[in-house]
Design a protein around this motif. Structure first.
Motif, PDB file in Angstrom:
ATOM      1  N   GLN A 145       5.926   4.331  -7.094  1.00 54.39           N
ATOM      2  CA  GLN A 145       4.487   4.529  -7.328  1.00 54.39           C
ATOM      3  C   GLN A 145       3.664   3.387  -6.736  1.00 54.39           C
ATOM      4  O   GLN A 145       2.630   3.618  -6.087  1.00 54.39           O
ATOM      5  N   ILE A 146       4.109   2.165  -6.953  1.00 53.59           N
ATOM      6  CA  ILE A 146       3.360   1.021  -6.424  1.00 53.59           C
ATOM      7  C   ILE A 146       3.343   1.065  -4.900  1.00 53.59           C
ATOM      8  O   ILE A 146       2.327   0.757  -4.267  1.00 53.59           O
ATOM      9  N   GLY A 147       4.439   1.488  -4.308  1.00 57.32           N
ATOM     10  CA  GLY A 147       4.487   1.625  -2.857  1.00 57.32           C
ATOM     11  C   GLY A 147       3.479   2.640  -2.340  1.00 57.32           C
ATOM     12  O   GLY A 147       2.823   2.425  -1.320  1.00 57.32           O
ATOM     13  N   ARG A 148       3.351   3.763  -3.045  1.00 58.95           N
ATOM     14  CA  ARG A 148       2.367   4.771  -2.629  1.00 58.95           C
ATOM     15  C   ARG A 148       0.950   4.233  -2.751  1.00 58.95           C
ATOM     16  O   ARG A 148       0.098   4.467  -1.875  1.00 58.95           O
ATOM     17  N   TRP A 149       0.667   3.512  -3.844  1.00 60.78           N
ATOM     18  CA  TRP A 149      -0.655   2.903  -3.999  1.00 60.78           C
ATOM     19  C   TRP A 149      -0.916   1.882  -2.891  1.00 60.78           C
ATOM     20  O   TRP A 149      -2.009   1.819  -2.343  1.00 60.78           O
ATOM     21  N   TRP A 161       6.320   1.368   8.296  1.00 54.43           N
ATOM     22  CA  TRP A 161       7.049   1.236   7.041  1.00 54.43           C
ATOM     23  C   TRP A 161       6.308   0.284   6.103  1.00 54.43           C
ATOM     24  O   TRP A 161       5.758  -0.735   6.556  1.00 54.43           O
ATOM     25  N   LEU A 162       6.321   0.583   4.812  1.00 59.38           N
ATOM     26  CA  LEU A 162       5.799  -0.305   3.777  1.00 59.38           C
ATOM     27  C   LEU A 162       6.993  -0.882   3.012  1.00 59.38           C
ATOM     28  O   LEU A 162       7.779  -0.138   2.406  1.00 59.38           O
ATOM     29  N   ILE A 163       7.139  -2.193   3.069  1.00 61.05           N
ATOM     30  CA  ILE A 163       8.232  -2.898   2.379  1.00 61.05           C
ATOM     31  C   ILE A 163       7.622  -3.733   1.256  1.00 61.05           C
ATOM     32  O   ILE A 163       6.727  -4.543   1.509  1.00 61.05           O
ATOM     33  N   TYR A 164       8.088  -3.541   0.031  1.00 60.29           N
ATOM     34  CA  TYR A 164       7.565  -4.333  -1.080  1.00 60.29           C
ATOM     35  C   TYR A 164       8.666  -4.625  -2.090  1.00 60.29           C
ATOM     36  O   TYR A 164       9.753  -4.054  -2.031  1.00 60.29           O
ATOM     37  N   GLY A 165       8.381  -5.538  -3.002  1.00 60.06           N
ATOM     38  CA  GLY A 165       9.331  -5.899  -4.050  1.00 60.06           C
ATOM     39  C   GLY A 165       8.628  -5.917  -5.398  1.00 60.06           C
ATOM     40  O   GLY A 165       7.954  -4.973  -5.785  1.00 60.06           O
ATOM     41  N   HIS A 166       8.811  -7.018  -6.140  1.00 58.29           N
ATOM     42  CA  HIS A 166       8.050  -7.316  -7.357  1.00 58.29           C
ATOM     43  C   HIS A 166       8.454  -6.516  -8.586  1.00 58.29           C
ATOM     44  O   HIS A 166       8.673  -7.082  -9.655  1.00 58.29           O
ATOM     45  N   SER A 167       8.579  -5.205  -8.469  1.00 62.18           N
ATOM     46  CA  SER A 167       8.822  -4.375  -9.656  1.00 62.18           C
ATOM     47  C   SER A 167      10.276  -4.406 -10.115  1.00 62.18           C
ATOM     48  O   SER A 167      10.579  -4.021 -11.242  1.00 62.18           O
ATOM     49  N   HIS A 168      11.189  -4.847  -9.239  1.00 65.09           N
ATOM     50  CA  HIS A 168      12.629  -4.854  -9.552  1.00 65.09           C
ATOM     51  C   HIS A 168      13.176  -3.442  -9.745  1.00 65.09           C
ATOM     52  O   HIS A 168      14.163  -3.248 -10.455  1.00 65.09           O
TER      53      HIS A 168
END
Length: 206
Positions: A145-149, A161-168
């Motif tokens: 969900q956070i990636g879509r936002w 590409w969207l690369i993210y972390g944080h949420s584990h």
């Protein structure tokens, strides 16, 4: 703002949330994986460190990154680090580009656009939701969900590409080009271990 850097080869290896310095970090497992892969191009989506949240000089940032490379036992051709801005990671005076022991390093407390054969934006994701615990439950309730936002907020093109972390909370969506590689720190209720992924195939490698 997004810090833009021209990338190299079309294959990159991605991981996140290592939390160097935490007794809950699965560092040995990550090191073993990276040793098998010998990656040439690496993206780390923040929370590389666990206990270095402070303002640092450029020289101190280079020293910390060099130490992290030694701990992880990696020396890729290129290394991109999208440091956290809210906790854990050092706060750089600005975008950093530096050659460290032969590795071209790009680091920033924010979004890094890798504009090469593979197009990607790497970010930790904490500018959207500061609390890691809140981010965990958001992504746990609906994976990615956070990636879509973030994709909408950053107005990314379909080829990026969207690369993210944080949420584990690991998540891969090849159609939407969203990747959260998940954490290497396992603690409390957050007990899902991440992986090292290869892009653009989004294949888990460990």
């Amino acid at each position: 703002r997004i810090f833009k850097n021209h990338g190299g080869p079309c294959i990159v290896f991605v991981f996140s949330d290592v939390h160097i310095g935490s007794p809950s970090s699965r560092l040995q497992e990550l090191r073993s994986c990276l040793k098998r892969l010998s990656p040439d191009e690496v993206v780390i989506a923040g929370d590389l460190f666990d206990d270095q949240h402070r303002e640092v000089s450029r020289d101190e940032a280079v020293r910390l990154i060099k130490k992290a490379m030694e701990i992880l036992q990696i020396q890729p051709q290129r290394l991109y680090i999208a440091f956290s801005s809210s906790s854990h990671d050092p706060q750089l005076p600005g975008p950093l580009t530096e050659r460290i022991n032969g590795t071209e390093v790009v680091a920033y407390n924010g979004e890094i656009l890798i504009d090469g054969a593979l197009k990607a934006v790497a970010t930790h994701g904490d500018r959207l939701i500061r609390s890691g615990v809140v981010a965990y439950f958001v992504d746990l309730a609906r994976r990615g969900q956070i990636g879509r936002w973030l994709r909408r907020r950053l107005a990314l093109g379909d080829d990026v590409w969207l690369i993210y972390g944080h949420s584990h909370v690991p998540h891969v969506d090849v159609a939407l080009k969203i990747l959260n590689p998940g954490p290497w720190k396992i603690y409390g209720v957050r007990r899902i271990r991440g992986n090292v992924y290869q892009l653009p195939s989004a294949e888990p490698l460990c």
